[in-house]
Enzyme design. Sequence first.
Site, PDB file in Angstrom:
ATOM      1  N   LYS A  86       0.700  -1.069  -0.001  1.00 33.66           N
ATOM      2  CA  LYS A  86       0.139  -0.034  -0.045  1.00 33.66           C
ATOM      3  C   LYS A  86       0.869   1.387  -0.102  1.00 33.66           C
ATOM      4  CE  LYS A  86      -4.672  -1.755   1.767  1.00 33.66           C
ATOM      5  NZ  LYS A  86      -4.111  -3.153   1.963  1.00 33.66           N
TER       6      LYS A  86
HETATM    7  C1  PLP Z   1      -4.730  -4.283   1.457  1.00 32.83           C
HETATM    8  C2  PLP Z   1      -3.954  -5.695   1.350  1.00 32.83           C
HETATM    9  C3  PLP Z   1      -4.426  -6.539   0.347  1.00 32.83           C
HETATM   10  C4  PLP Z   1      -5.723  -6.530  -0.433  1.00 32.83           C
HETATM   11  O1  PLP Z   1      -5.511  -5.616  -1.653  1.00 32.83           O
HETATM   12  P1  PLP Z   1      -6.538  -5.045  -2.290  1.00 32.83           P
HETATM   13  O2  PLP Z   1      -6.191  -4.111  -3.188  1.00 32.83           O
HETATM   14  O3  PLP Z   1      -7.565  -4.555  -1.159  1.00 32.83           O
HETATM   15  O4  PLP Z   1      -7.167  -6.454  -3.124  1.00 32.83           O
HETATM   16  C5  PLP Z   1      -3.671  -7.776   0.261  1.00 32.83           C
HETATM   17  N1  PLP Z   1      -2.646  -7.818   1.223  1.00 32.83           N
HETATM   18  C6  PLP Z   1      -2.141  -6.981   2.112  1.00 32.83           C
HETATM   19  C7  PLP Z   1      -1.012  -7.603   2.891  1.00 32.83           C
HETATM   20  C8  PLP Z   1      -2.915  -6.086   2.259  1.00 32.83           C
HETATM   21  O5  PLP Z   1      -2.363  -4.995   3.137  1.00 32.83           O
END
Ligand code: PLP
Length: 435
Positions: free
Chosen positions: A107
């Site tokens: 993220k």
């Molecule tokens: C947010 C997150 C996801 C999911 O990603 P999306 O874009 O919401 O599908 C997967 N793994 C981790 C570690 C995350 O923080």
Amino acid sequence: MNYYNLKDTEEVISFKKASIKGQGKEKGLFFPESVPQFKDDFIKNLNQFSDEEIAFQCMKDFVSDEIPEEELRKIVTETIQFDIPLKKINDQIFVLELFHGPTLAFKDVGARFMSRCLSYFLKDENKKVTVLVATSGDTGGAVADGFHNIPGINVVILYPKNRVSPVQEKQLTALGGNISALEVDGSFDDCQNLVKQAFSDKEVNAGLFLTSANSINVARWLPQQIYYLLALKQWQKTEKENPVICVPSGNFGNICAGILAYFRGLPVDHFIAACNANDVIPRYLKTQVLEPRKTVPTLSNAMDVGNPSNFVRILELFHDNFKDLKNKISGYSVNDKETLRTITNVYQKYQYILEPHGAVAYYALENYLKENPDKKGIILETAHPVKFPEAVEKATGYSVEIPETLQGLMKKDKKTTEINPDFEELKRFLLHQNL
Ligand SMILES: *Cc1c(COP(=O)(O)O)cnc(C)c1O
């Protein structure tokens, strides 16, 4: 580039407006008016371009003239200022490690791009913006880090007391400066409700310019395409066939960015949406019925989502053609037992440590490859194992060390304001803290 609201296609706004507003009328998501194509010799020769050039080429059409070229180059360069290596596990499976950013989760990419765009857009507006965000753990850290020390922006993060991991809590509470953390004596749902109330409260909105940094914002969604290009750049060095790409999915923003890159010309053989027990999309791919459900808690908690908001963007890319969509995307649902067993197996066989989200993807890809033995694939590993130490230790017996980059942060003091899940308390904080 302009963006239209998927719920009300009459609402068409610029990149700048879409990234400041987040979502449109009726909580609709914004979607680009066209899908700009990559040039053929760019995509065939990714290896000849620097990562920064690839990131710039990826983003420029979506931002067009709203941010000048020089500034956009600076923004994308800062966005990807950490390694994104593709590692080979065995003859058929590779891992793209997306966890080398400052908060050890993928993220970071979206949050860093978005924070810098907002900062650029607000520079001349003489206006202070307050980013208000509720977090169950990962999102808050990436947003805090992305916006730390960015002029003109204050960040207020609400998190549930005693329900985030020690590393996550430090990432939310120890930065200080323009980042404030509110420790709410309640659950994540309480935090989210407080944030929703703030966005619709007249007095708060008269006193502050509020914006959200959640994952449906186009400025967080679109830059995620970049690492699919960087994966292909590394893939093309040794592999001839196009890869299957398997993405651990919750809200489906990440995989949707990859599919967008595919529609622009990125050569990907097939996508796999790997989910935990929260299996709304794998079910949809079987039945063509999209049925949101209550979430169940799992080890891969960042994917505990019962109504994946970005999936409407995937439907839009396929023009609602179910047959085409089903040919290009497979869905798997993986339970906690299979997740732990996968972490154990991969550690014993290859001495590679997965965390639960990556393990869900690994299991799904392995099963797909059993039925398609002539193919090869990439899983995205979305977090560092240290963010999920209990599951990793349980599965491997190995206790993961906190990386050096985080040790400084772990020594800093936690600074929070405790509040009850009571909107009046949040309101008092927002209006009297000189944010
Ligand atoms: C947010 C997150 C996801 C999911 O990603 P999306 O874009 O919401 O599908 C997967 N793994 C981790 C570690 C995350 O923080």
